[in-house]
Scaffold this motif. Structure first.
Motif, PDB file in Angstrom:
ATOM      1  N   GLY A  27      55.806   7.001   1.795  1.00  0.00           N
ATOM      2  CA  GLY A  27      56.602   7.666   2.822  1.00  0.00           C
ATOM      3  C   GLY A  27      56.420   9.163   2.873  1.00  0.00           C
ATOM      4  N   GLN A  28      55.579   9.705   1.999  1.00  0.00           N
ATOM      5  CA  GLN A  28      55.375  11.151   1.931  1.00  0.00           C
ATOM      6  C   GLN A  28      54.120  11.538   2.713  1.00  0.00           C
ATOM      7  OE1 GLN A  28      57.792  12.975   0.375  1.00  0.00           O
ATOM      8  NE2 GLN A  28      58.754  10.958   0.142  1.00  0.00           N
ATOM      9  N   ALA A  29      54.290  12.371   3.727  1.00  0.00           N
ATOM     10  CA  ALA A  29      53.164  12.841   4.531  1.00  0.00           C
ATOM     11  C   ALA A  29      53.505  14.224   5.064  1.00  0.00           C
ATOM     12  CB  ALA A  29      52.878  11.878   5.685  1.00  0.00           C
ATOM     13  N   LEU A  79      49.350  10.494  13.348  1.00  0.00           N
ATOM     14  CA  LEU A  79      49.695   9.081  13.508  1.00  0.00           C
ATOM     15  C   LEU A  79      50.593   8.864  14.721  1.00  0.00           C
ATOM     16  CD1 LEU A  79      50.288   7.849   9.843  1.00  0.00           C
ATOM     17  CD2 LEU A  79      48.161   8.105  11.128  1.00  0.00           C
ATOM     18  N   LEU A  80      51.503   9.808  14.966  1.00  0.00           N
ATOM     19  CA  LEU A  80      52.388   9.675  16.124  1.00  0.00           C
ATOM     20  C   LEU A  80      51.590   9.737  17.419  1.00  0.00           C
ATOM     21  CD1 LEU A  80      55.264   9.453  17.218  1.00  0.00           C
ATOM     22  CD2 LEU A  80      55.404  11.955  17.155  1.00  0.00           C
ATOM     23  N   ARG A  81      50.666  10.675  17.544  1.00  0.00           N
ATOM     24  CA  ARG A  81      49.826  10.773  18.743  1.00  0.00           C
ATOM     25  C   ARG A  81      49.037   9.485  18.947  1.00  0.00           C
ATOM     26  NH1 ARG A  81      48.972  15.634  21.326  1.00  0.00           N
ATOM     27  NH2 ARG A  81      47.165  14.653  22.322  1.00  0.00           N
ATOM     28  N   PHE A  82      48.500   8.950  17.863  1.00  0.00           N
ATOM     29  CA  PHE A  82      47.687   7.740  17.952  1.00  0.00           C
ATOM     30  C   PHE A  82      48.546   6.558  18.402  1.00  0.00           C
ATOM     31  CE2 PHE A  82      44.988   4.326  16.175  1.00  0.00           C
ATOM     32  CZ  PHE A  82      43.774   4.719  16.712  1.00  0.00           C
ATOM     33  N   PHE A  87      45.322   9.721  -4.942  1.00  0.00           N
ATOM     34  CA  PHE A  87      44.301   9.860  -3.902  1.00  0.00           C
ATOM     35  C   PHE A  87      44.787  10.824  -2.828  1.00  0.00           C
ATOM     36  CE2 PHE A  87      43.693   5.760  -5.831  1.00  0.00           C
ATOM     37  CZ  PHE A  87      42.324   5.549  -5.849  1.00  0.00           C
ATOM     38  N   ASN A  88      43.863  11.631  -2.287  1.00  0.00           N
ATOM     39  CA  ASN A  88      44.233  12.379  -1.092  1.00  0.00           C
ATOM     40  C   ASN A  88      44.114  11.452   0.120  1.00  0.00           C
ATOM     41  OD1 ASN A  88      41.517  12.395  -0.076  1.00  0.00           O
ATOM     42  ND2 ASN A  88      41.050  14.202  -1.314  1.00  0.00           N
ATOM     43  N   THR A  89      44.532  11.925   1.269  1.00  0.00           N
ATOM     44  CA  THR A  89      44.609  11.061   2.452  1.00  0.00           C
ATOM     45  C   THR A  89      43.249  10.505   2.843  1.00  0.00           C
ATOM     46  OG1 THR A  89      46.507  12.317   3.277  1.00  0.00           O
ATOM     47  CG2 THR A  89      45.325  10.952   4.869  1.00  0.00           C
ATOM     48  N   GLU A  90      42.211  11.345   2.842  1.00  0.00           N
ATOM     49  CA  GLU A  90      40.880  10.893   3.249  1.00  0.00           C
ATOM     50  C   GLU A  90      40.349   9.846   2.281  1.00  0.00           C
ATOM     51  OE1 GLU A  90      38.219  10.544   6.041  1.00  0.00           O
ATOM     52  OE2 GLU A  90      39.715  12.141   6.183  1.00  0.00           O
ATOM     53  N   GLU A  91      40.551  10.070   0.988  1.00  0.00           N
ATOM     54  CA  GLU A  91      40.101   9.099  -0.014  1.00  0.00           C
ATOM     55  C   GLU A  91      40.818   7.765   0.160  1.00  0.00           C
ATOM     56  OE1 GLU A  91      39.064  12.058  -3.799  1.00  0.00           O
ATOM     57  OE2 GLU A  91      41.101  11.283  -3.520  1.00  0.00           O
ATOM     58  N   TRP A  92      42.111   7.822   0.421  1.00  0.00           N
ATOM     59  CA  TRP A  92      42.878   6.581   0.556  1.00  0.00           C
ATOM     60  C   TRP A  92      42.448   5.781   1.791  1.00  0.00           C
ATOM     61  CZ3 TRP A  92      45.581   3.788  -2.634  1.00  0.00           C
ATOM     62  CH2 TRP A  92      46.407   2.771  -2.142  1.00  0.00           C
TER      63      TRP A  92
END
Length: 710
Positions: free
Chosen positions: A446-448, A456-459, A197-202
């Motif tokens: 762990g892969q991004a 995610l860090l900003r959030f 899955f890509n990030t949006e799909e996941w």
């Protein structure tokens, strides 16, 4: 029964994509076959059974975890039969008891709680809906399922009946007991399938697993929903969410996982939560992964000072005392409650923790919180927001999240970014635990990418900043913190909260009484330049803002009147380039802008407005053309000459005027989120009451006549 463990699909498992199935649902079934279920089936089978969703999904996962319609229908029928035959409704308890007596043995689904009768040295079970108590249960069953002792567990049980002349003997006998939750799963298979899955799909798969339709949520709104899951995947995570009623604050903690316990804030006691010194029995934090406090807000609520002190120590040190002994536990703490006032009111008169009981409106307690979910950003739950696609069977994903509590991703950002040097240890812990939790949810391998990690860090920083900024209003002795991070090139990136951007005049990091007038913010910022441009005449404001502005998702207080009109006022010709003016709400946005232009000019003047856009193709082509014809006719009556030019090559969005301004619009005119659709929604009447999508706008002054705000 179908095995709910995750296995790689082989060719025999791969079904042909059905016409009603979208690409994501097809991929979900392909890669997680047997571990997912169509989420709308829960409503179909629930009926009037007052039972958590994870119980129903456990059954659906056994019988209907498929994308084959015949299998699904057969599974629904099977689950309905099971509920009809075995689920105990409280108003039918006597009938069920009679059935057990007449048959001698009967299987039931009920919530079971166990207590120790120390006088007789036996364990006794109670059945919530059946109304039985004192039923003897074997110590081996209790030892294997210790949560029976704290809060109870939903179980499938065989109950037997044997009457004795001895009135002291309970005639009800527990023949067997099976907790309704998975016994095992394949984590490696889960991680391997995630790679498909890509990030949006996941993220959309996770949102569907929660039970919501991802199409109804923006990116930020999805992340806010996922933060609610962090306590399940991160040990000793302290989360608070305060906001309006009806936004689903407590749903996840009561329905989503068999490892979470939701209790009323008024029912909390030291023995129940931590330890009973009289008998040495450990409380809820020793057995549950998440302990959530519902209805936690309420200024007038009575609180136990001893409980507050123990809770503060536990939230900071993950430990509590039992007499002279110190014990540790891993339960995350979640506090949810309703607010009585909107955000600017709270910021002007007190702070965003205003609704908490007095004993908890304390800087030492608040400083233990890792993240504050701004509940006012979360939409009130509506029927169209529920998922109809596939998501993980709840007990499957609950076991996945529980197993990942052993993983730590808190330092994964450090190869790309560094937190500000004056961020305290406690602030840093809050940020890193939130970041780690989001990584485990969205990127469990762990892969991004660098960009994904930064998001995610900003959030995570924003959520902790919301906590700390309010503490600074309560306790002025605390040092202010510059929340942000540096990238590897040394460039500093500051982080702000949405409400800080929305209400800068009220967002103060100091304490003041409700009778004080909130001080005004500095007026040398781009935000205030823009606001003054909209509110003052050309004699008072000769210059308009130039440069770039960013708006966060869910921000309010934005309107075309302040965002666009000051730079368009006075123009005789305006060109709008926007490839996507197709849907009815996009047409209404255009009409809103044209009406502002008409209202701001002399009635005797005319303005030429040209829209450059892409043509609609297919069955909606005529509807598209009719929409523009209606806009053209209506605009002509108020002195706006409106024309449309078709261009299939355009992509960027912009507005250009004949008096020297070019506005680059990241999202074009489509900046507002869909509201409830109700004709009584104030947001449908005034744009500033609506939430926006994340977008940017750049104001460029080109060669042309001098521009002054009119």
């Amino acid at each position: 029964m179908t095995d709910t463990g995750n296995h790689p699909a082989d060719e025999s498992d791969i079904a042909t994509k059905t016409p009603s199935q979208n690409d994501l649902d097809y991929k979900i079934n392909l890669l997680f076959g047997g571990s997912v279920v169509r989420k709308d089936l829960v409503k179909v089978v629930k009926g009037n059974a007052i039972v958590p969703s994870y119980v129903l999904e456990y059954l659906l996962g056994q019988y209907a975890a498929s994308d084959d319609e015949e299998t699904i229908q057969a599974g629904i029928d099977a689950v309905r039969r099971i509920l009809a035959d075995h689920y105990v409704h409280r108003n039918e308890a006597e009938l069920v008891k009679s059935t057990i007596r007449e048959k001698g043995r009967h299987r039931i689904i009920d919530k079971v709680t166990v207590t120790l009768n120390d006088k007789q040295d036996i364990y006794q079970a109670s059945f919530a809906n059946l109304g039985l108590s004192g039923v003897i249960i074997e110590p081996a069953i209790v030892n294997a399922n210790p949560k029976l002792l704290v809060g109870g567990v939903w179980c499938i049980c065989d109950i037997e009946y044997f009457h004795s002349d001895d009135v002291r003997v309970v005639p009800w006998i527990l023949g067997s007991l099976k907790p309704i939750q998975m016994s095992s799963f394949d984590l490696d298979g889960y991680l391997e399938s995630r790679r498909g899955f890509n990030t949006e799909e996941w993220i959309d798969l996770l949102i569907q697993s929660i039970g919501f339709n991802p199409k109804m949520f923006g990116r930020r709104a999805k992340l806010l929903q996922l933060v609610r899951l962090i306590p399940f995947v991160e040990r000793n995570y302290n989360l608070i969410e305060l906001g309006p009623k009806g936004t689903g604050k407590s749903h996840i903690y009561s329905e989503f996982s068999p490892h979470g316990m939701l209790i009323s804030g008024g029912e909390v006691t030291v023995p129940k939560l931590f330890v009973n010194n009289a008998n040495g029995r450990i409380g809820l934090v020793g057995y549950w992964d998440v302990v959530a406090f519902d209805e936690f807000a309420g200024k007038k609520k009575r609180t136990d000072k001893a409980l507050v002190d123990i809770m503060k120590n536990y939230m900071a040190n993950k430990s509590f005392s039992r007499g002279v002994e110190t014990l540790g536990a891993e339960a995350s703490m979640v506090f949810v409650g309703n607010t009585s006032h909107n955000v600017p009111y709270m910021l002007k008169h007190s702070d965003l923790f205003d609704e908490l009981p007095e004993a908890y409106h304390d800087s030492a307690y608040l400083d233990r919180l890792h993240f504050y979910i701004p509940g006012w950003e979360v939409d009130t739950i509506r029927s169209e927001m529920f998922a109809t696609g596939y998501g993980f069977v709840v007990d499957y994903i609950a076991e996945v999240l529980r197993s990942m509590r052993n993983t730590d991703f808190s330092d994964r950002y450090q190869q790309h970014f560094a937190l500000g040097s004056n961020i305290s240890t406690r602030d840093r812990d809050g940020i890193q635990k939130t970041f780690s939790g989001l990584m485990k949810l969205i990127f469990p391998t762990g892969q991004a990418t660098n960009v994904e990690i930064e998001e995610l860090l900003r959030f995570a920083i924003e959520g902790r900043k919301r906590v700390k900024d309010q503490i600074l209003r309560i306790d002025t002795t605390m040092a202010a913190v510059d929340f942000g991070y540096s990238d590897k090139t040394g460039v500093w990136h500051g982080v702000s909260t949405v409400e800080e951007d929305e209400y800068p005049e009220y967002y103060q990091s100091r304490s003041f009484s409700a009778d004080d007038e909130a001080p005004t913010a500095a007026t040398d910022t781009p935000d205030h330049d823009l606001e003054k441009a909209a509110q003052t005449s050309d004699t008072l404001q000769p210059h308009l803002f130039e440069g770039h502005r960013e708006f966060q998702e869910n921000q309010r207080g934005v309107s075309y009147e302040t965002l666009l009109l000051p730079h368009l006022r006075g123009a005789k010709e305006i060109s709008i380039v926007d490839p996507y003016i197709r849907l009815p709400h996009q047409g209404r946005n255009l009409v809103d802008l044209l009406s502002l232009l008409a209202a701001s000019k002399d009635p005797a003047d005319e303005i030429m407005v040209t829209l450059v856009t892409k043509a609609e193709q297919g069955e909606y082509e005529q509807q598209h053309l009719h929409m523009f014809k209606e806009i053209q006719d209506s605009a002509a009556t108020v002195g706006i000459r409106f024309a449309v030019t078709w261009d299939e090559t355009i992509h960027d969005r912009s507005i250009r005027t004949d008096h020297g301004w070019k506005l680059l619009l990241g999202r074009g005119l489509d900046i507002f989120q869909k509201g409830s659709g109700s004709q009584y929604d104030l947001g449908a009447r005034r744009q500033e009451f609506r939430q926006v999508f994340a977008f940017g706008i750049t104001y460029i002054r080109e060669n042309g006549p001098d521009v002054e705000a009119a």
